[in-house]
Write a protein that holds these residues in place. Structure first.
Motif, PDB file in Angstrom:
ATOM      1  N   LEU A  10       0.855  -1.180   0.000  1.00  0.00           N
ATOM      2  CA  LEU A  10       0.000   0.000   0.000  1.00  0.00           C
ATOM      3  C   LEU A  10       0.897   1.238   0.000  1.00  0.00           C
ATOM      4  O   LEU A  10       1.668   1.462   0.944  1.00  0.00           O
ATOM      5  CB  LEU A  10      -0.903  -0.002   1.240  1.00  0.00           C
ATOM      6  CG  LEU A  10      -1.888   1.167   1.365  1.00  0.00           C
ATOM      7  CD1 LEU A  10      -2.891   1.168   0.219  1.00  0.00           C
ATOM      8  CD2 LEU A  10      -2.604   1.127   2.715  1.00  0.00           C
ATOM      9  N   HIS A  11       0.826   2.039  -1.078  1.00  0.00           N
ATOM     10  CA  HIS A  11       1.681   3.216  -1.208  1.00  0.00           C
ATOM     11  C   HIS A  11       1.026   4.467  -0.621  1.00  0.00           C
ATOM     12  O   HIS A  11       1.707   5.338  -0.101  1.00  0.00           O
ATOM     13  CB  HIS A  11       2.035   3.451  -2.675  1.00  0.00           C
ATOM     14  CG  HIS A  11       3.139   2.561  -3.161  1.00  0.00           C
ATOM     15  ND1 HIS A  11       4.425   3.002  -3.334  1.00  0.00           N
ATOM     16  CD2 HIS A  11       3.152   1.236  -3.473  1.00  0.00           C
ATOM     17  CE1 HIS A  11       5.190   2.003  -3.746  1.00  0.00           C
ATOM     18  NE2 HIS A  11       4.436   0.920  -3.841  1.00  0.00           N
ATOM     19  N   ALA A  12      -0.274   4.551  -0.747  1.00  0.00           N
ATOM     20  CA  ALA A  12      -1.025   5.691  -0.228  1.00  0.00           C
ATOM     21  C   ALA A  12      -2.494   5.301  -0.229  1.00  0.00           C
ATOM     22  O   ALA A  12      -2.869   4.243  -0.746  1.00  0.00           O
ATOM     23  CB  ALA A  12      -0.797   6.929  -1.096  1.00  0.00           C
ATOM     24  N   LYS A  13      -3.316   6.145   0.355  1.00  0.00           N
ATOM     25  CA  LYS A  13      -4.759   5.893   0.358  1.00  0.00           C
ATOM     26  C   LYS A  13      -5.238   5.571  -1.062  1.00  0.00           C
ATOM     27  O   LYS A  13      -5.018   6.340  -2.000  1.00  0.00           O
ATOM     28  CB  LYS A  13      -5.478   7.132   0.884  1.00  0.00           C
ATOM     29  CG  LYS A  13      -6.981   7.071   0.828  1.00  0.00           C
ATOM     30  CD  LYS A  13      -7.573   8.392   1.306  1.00  0.00           C
ATOM     31  CE  LYS A  13      -9.087   8.435   1.093  1.00  0.00           C
ATOM     32  NZ  LYS A  13      -9.653   9.728   1.559  1.00  0.00           N
ATOM     33  N   GLY A  14      -5.839   4.395  -1.230  1.00  0.00           N
ATOM     34  CA  GLY A  14      -6.373   3.992  -2.526  1.00  0.00           C
ATOM     35  C   GLY A  14      -5.351   3.463  -3.513  1.00  0.00           C
ATOM     36  O   GLY A  14      -5.721   3.055  -4.621  1.00  0.00           O
TER      37      GLY A  14
END
Length: 354
Positions: A10-14
């Motif tokens: 997961l790199h960022a939200k979404g």
């Protein structure tokens, strides 16, 4: 040596990606695991959708996953109780220091604990993963990898039922028939609860609860009045439950749990909702209803393994979907949509069996 360490990051939200990471070397007290089965938890989805849970905020790319089992492929120099080939279940919370919480047996409350897939700590949803060997538990031959992975949510149920004091003859209300509500149901019955009623908005989840041994199911609507729901629970059980285990975190559900619980009984709060919640505290106080919190679990893996090995608890029906690791994004979407109960990712290309 294999060089494929496909990981769900997961790199960022979404922003959920499949990418290759280096295969790590185990430290002196660690083991390198070829992961087999990793369940998707609601918290994994929450981080994906929101980028945070409470004070835990994603600030850099993080590998997801914490409900896991795998096979030892390499051991650190100081590891003596495990060897390559051993099948193990992973306890994701590892204390970093021998503080007061560790010494008192409540290491889950240590503020510095390492916990898989909780920022900033990486999880284990990858092909290969290293973990502290003392928090890897050997699985008996009769316990599958998927059962091993399900020990993590099962441990929440065990810890909740222990905190609640479930014992022979207890009557129990469980609010919420998601994975945690369902494992709480299984554990409560195994610990001797005589009657269990479980509530939920979803007819499908209530059907699964009935299949898993619930004595009564209570279909609720968002607009239902908590006091009225409490009266319905009392009518089903022929009296107010001694114990209520609240697994949703919803304000109205917490209110229902308090109103429903017998005077002198216990309400255990498992679900996490809004930081500030309005509850009938005076109602609980004048009836000596204890309200107890639950934060994850501690000292539960040996008990869970014993219960699974003895067939006292059957968690296999909880797994409703399976995906190979390469289809992780589709698996996460399936979980986000609320389809089924537990979605399991299969990380070993050569063994996709349960």
């Amino acid at each position: 040596m294999d060089t494929d360490n496909l990981s769900v990051v997961l790199h960022a939200k979404g922003d959920l990606r499949l990418e290759q990471r280096p295969i790590p070397e185990p430290g002196d007290n660690e083991v390198l695991l070829l992961m087999h089965s990793v369940g998707i938890c609601g918290s994994d989805v929450h981080y994906w959708q929101h980028g945070r849970i409470g004070d835990f905020v994603l600030k850099k790319p993080m590998i997801l996953g914490h409900e896991a089992a795998g096979r030892v492929v390499k051991v650190g120099s100081r590891v003596t109780h495990l060897k390559p080939g051993d099948r193990v279940a992973i306890e994701p919370g590892v204390p970093r220091e021998m503080d007061e919480f560790f010494k008192s047996g409540h290491y889950n409350l240590s503020p510095t604990i390492f916990f898989c897939a909780t920022p900033p700590d990486n999880g284990n949803l990858s092909r290969y993963y290293t973990h502290n060997a003392n928090f890897c538990y050997k699985l008996p031959d009769g316990v599958t990898y998927e059962e091993g992975a399900l020990i993590e949510p099962l441990s929440v149920g065990i810890h909740a039922c222990k905190r609640a004091g479930v014992t022979l003859g207890s009557s129990v209300l469980i609010c919420g028939a998601g994975p945690i509500g369902l494992v709480s149901l299984l554990v409560a019955k195994a610990m001797g609860a005589s009657q269990v009623v479980i509530s939920d908005l979803s007819a499908d989840r209530l059907s699964k609860a009935k299949e898993l041994g619930a004595d009564f199911v209570l279909a609720v609507k968002r607009e239902d009045v908590p006091q009225e729901l409490a009266r319905r629970v009392e009518g089903m059980l022929g009296g107010m439950p001694h114990i209520s285990i609240e697994c949703t975190g919803a304000e109205s559900s917490i209110q229902t749990a308090i109103y429903a619980t017998h005077s002198g009984g216990v309400v255990v709060l498992v679900g996490l909702g809004a930081e500030m919640t309005t509850v009938p505290l005076v109602n609980a106080a004048v009836r000596e209803v204890d309200i107890r919190g639950v934060f994850r679990y501690c000292n539960t893996w040996p008990m869970a393994i014993a219960m699974l090995a003895s067939k006292r608890i059957n968690v296999k029906p909880l797994v409703t979907h399976r995906f190979p690791l390469e289809q992780a994004v589709q698996a996460f979407e399936t979980t986000r949509q609320g389809l089924g109960v537990k979605v399991m990712l299969k990380c070993d290309r050569n063994d996709q069996n349960p």
